[in-house]
Design a protein around this motif. Structure first.
Motif, PDB file in Angstrom:
ATOM      1  N   ILE A  33       0.857  -1.192   0.000  1.00 23.94           N
ATOM      2  CA  ILE A  33       0.000   0.000   0.000  1.00 23.94           C
ATOM      3  C   ILE A  33       0.890   1.237   0.000  1.00 23.94           C
ATOM      4  N   LYS A  34       0.595   2.178  -0.887  1.00 20.97           N
ATOM      5  CA  LYS A  34       1.440   3.372  -1.098  1.00 20.97           C
ATOM      6  C   LYS A  34       2.889   2.924  -1.350  1.00 20.97           C
ATOM      7  N   GLY A  35       3.867   3.747  -0.981  1.00 23.01           N
ATOM      8  CA  GLY A  35       5.249   3.314  -1.139  1.00 23.01           C
ATOM      9  C   GLY A  35       5.836   3.589  -2.513  1.00 23.01           C
ATOM     10  N   PRO A  36       7.083   3.132  -2.727  1.00 26.21           N
ATOM     11  CA  PRO A  36       7.868   3.543  -3.894  1.00 26.21           C
ATOM     12  C   PRO A  36       7.281   3.104  -5.241  1.00 26.21           C
ATOM     13  N   PHE A  37       6.626   1.966  -5.307  1.00 29.80           N
ATOM     14  CA  PHE A  37       6.121   1.502  -6.602  1.00 29.80           C
ATOM     15  C   PHE A  37       4.957   2.364  -7.079  1.00 29.80           C
ATOM     16  N   VAL A  38       4.129   2.771  -6.113  1.00 31.22           N
ATOM     17  CA  VAL A  38       3.013   3.656  -6.448  1.00 31.22           C
ATOM     18  C   VAL A  38       3.553   5.031  -6.861  1.00 31.22           C
ATOM     19  N   GLY A 226     -13.018  10.969   4.170  1.00 32.87           N
ATOM     20  CA  GLY A 226     -12.773  10.594   2.787  1.00 32.87           C
ATOM     21  C   GLY A 226     -13.211   9.164   2.570  1.00 32.87           C
ATOM     22  N   THR A 227     -12.363   8.418   1.910  1.00 32.24           N
ATOM     23  CA  THR A 227     -12.670   7.005   1.699  1.00 32.24           C
ATOM     24  C   THR A 227     -11.354   6.246   1.554  1.00 32.24           C
ATOM     25  N   ASN A 228     -11.467   4.951   1.331  1.00 31.52           N
ATOM     26  CA  ASN A 228     -10.274   4.160   1.050  1.00 31.52           C
ATOM     27  C   ASN A 228     -10.296   3.779  -0.415  1.00 31.52           C
ATOM     28  N   SER A 229      -9.524   4.472  -1.229  1.00 31.98           N
ATOM     29  CA  SER A 229      -9.433   4.137  -2.650  1.00 31.98           C
ATOM     30  C   SER A 229      -7.997   4.383  -3.089  1.00 31.98           C
ATOM     31  N   ARG A 230      -7.153   3.370  -2.896  1.00 32.38           N
ATOM     32  CA  ARG A 230      -5.733   3.550  -3.176  1.00 32.38           C
ATOM     33  C   ARG A 230      -5.276   2.584  -4.260  1.00 32.38           C
ATOM     34  N   LEU A 231      -4.331   3.059  -5.046  1.00 31.25           N
ATOM     35  CA  LEU A 231      -3.676   2.185  -6.015  1.00 31.25           C
ATOM     36  C   LEU A 231      -2.713   1.313  -5.215  1.00 31.25           C
ATOM     37  N   ASP A 232      -2.740  -0.002  -5.417  1.00 34.29           N
ATOM     38  CA  ASP A 232      -1.819  -0.805  -4.606  1.00 34.29           C
ATOM     39  C   ASP A 232      -0.497  -1.065  -5.318  1.00 34.29           C
ATOM     40  N   GLY A 233       0.488  -1.434  -4.532  1.00 39.51           N
ATOM     41  CA  GLY A 233       1.864  -1.549  -5.017  1.00 39.51           C
ATOM     42  C   GLY A 233       2.025  -2.541  -6.163  1.00 39.51           C
TER      43      GLY A 233
END
Ligand SMILES: *Cc1c(COP(=O)(O)O)cnc(C)c1O
Length: 367
Positions: A33-38, A226-233
């Motif tokens: 979740i989050k991090g360098p790849f994102v 807000g919400t939880n809508s994240r691009l994953d690694g």
């Protein structure tokens, strides 16, 4: 010969080593979740579009909802969009509390008609969402003119148009914001759900980033809900690999489209999609028109050739919008198109032989 609409496995085999290595690296580093790849993908995609900010989110529908909210769209507002889109576009408008207002399309491009937008304006209109349907950029110059004149925001729904250009400008770089879906079958597809918002507006970018992550500015500093809508690694790492191939894949799509048109254009009863010089149509879908659509589709299916209809109903015909949108006759162009459109198989890995087989079966039908 069996010919699918898209062949994701064929694409995977071509880039298997890079994809497998990218996935292994994310797992190795537990950067899920989050991090360098994102961050790396967001930077690369922003650069690809030539726009400052890219915010990875969970999918293309969330991207639309969050982009609209980031631009201040909400309850009481009206947002104009094309009547022949995928349901996610009006759905996202409704999810902000605003009301979708549909507009008919141009007969040639099958895209939002800038002239008709003016007829749909009310004092509640706040934004326009042009949809770059099938991989072709809508008439952005004229849409932006209308937007400027009436002080409206413009959010491009670029879900189907990664890599498309109009007068040299990339799809997603015209409006106040643009939204992108990386659903696996899209021109730039992840291996699951994924999406992004792209914008030059720093304030909107900050809002979108916080909104998509529980409204937080720090770990437990929630500025608003807000919400939880994240691009994953994992998806981001896969997308970074695939982004490097996107231009080449778009070229192949265009070449296959040109081949289809060359081989089909003399058949009476078929209208091939337009391919204007000043545009780089990237053919997410190659959509022909024919009055014999259903019979042709059945014939092709009996020969193992898959086709699609994008989309079988205009939004005004769906139960969800029937009440508010008015009768389909209010949208005569799109209403007529929807019973004639047929999407032929098209993907970068398609062979000349496969295209010839599709064409041969179409010829057989018209004979
Ligand atoms: C795919 C698509 C979306 C939605 O994207 P998801 O990632 O599936 O949520 C929105 N608009 C259009 C035009 C699409 O084709």
């Amino acid at each position: 010969m069996q010919i699918p609409m898209v062949d994701l496995h064929a694409q995977y085999l071509k880039i298997k080593e890079e994809i497998d290595a990218a996935i292994a690296e994310v797992i190795q580093k537990s950067a899920f979740i989050k991090g360098p790849f994102v961050e790396r993908f967001e930077a690369a995609f922003a650069q690809f579009l030539g726009v400052e900010h890219c915010i990875g989110v969970g999918n293309g529908t969330d991207a639309l909802v969050i982009a609209l909210k980031a631009l201040g769209i909400g309850p009481g507002d009206e947002v104009i969009t094309a009547v022949n889109t995928f349901v996610a576009t009006p759905e996202a408008i409704s999810l902000t509390g605003a009301r979708p207002v549909f507009c008919d399309v141009e007969p040639g491009s099958m895209l939002l008609d800038p002239e008709l937008i003016k007829e749909r304006l009310t004092e509640k209109t706040r934004a326009i969402i042009p949809v770059h349907l099938y991989g072709r950029v809508a008439s952005m110059d004229r849409i932006l003119d209308v937007a400027r004149q009436y002080h409206l925001k413009v959010v491009e729904d670029a879900a189907q148009a990664h890599g498309a250009r109009r007068h040299g400008i990339t799809a997603g770089a015209f409006g106040d914001a643009s939204t992108h879906s990386f659903f696996p079958g899209k021109n730039l597809g992840a291996y699951g759900d994924a999406g992004a918002i792209v914008t030059r507006n720093e304030e909107a970018a900050l809002f979108a980033r916080q909104y998509a992550n529980h409204g937080r500015s720090t770990k437990y500093g929630h500025q608003f809900e807000g919400t939880n809508s994240r691009l994953d690694g994992l998806q981001a790492a896969i997308l970074s690999v695939k982004l490097r191939y996107l231009e080449r894949w778009c070229e192949l799509r265009r070449k296959h489209a040109q081949d289809y048109t060359r081989l089909l254009q003399d058949i009476e009863g078929i209208t091939c999609p337009e391919m204007p010089e000043a545009e780089q149509h990237v053919f997410h879908l190659y959509v022909i028109r024919t009055p014999y659509r259903d019979a042709l589709r059945k014939h092709l299916a009996s020969k193992g050739i898959n086709t699609g209809i994008h989309y079988p109903q205009i939004m005004a015909e769906l139960p969800a919008y029937r009440q508010s949108a008015g009768p389909p006759e209010d949208y005569p162009v799109a209403a007529a198109l929807r019973s004639e459109i047929l999407s032929l198989p098209l993907y970068p890995e398609m062979t000349a032989e496969q295209i010839e087989s599709v064409v041969a079966e179409i010829r057989e039908f018209y004979r």
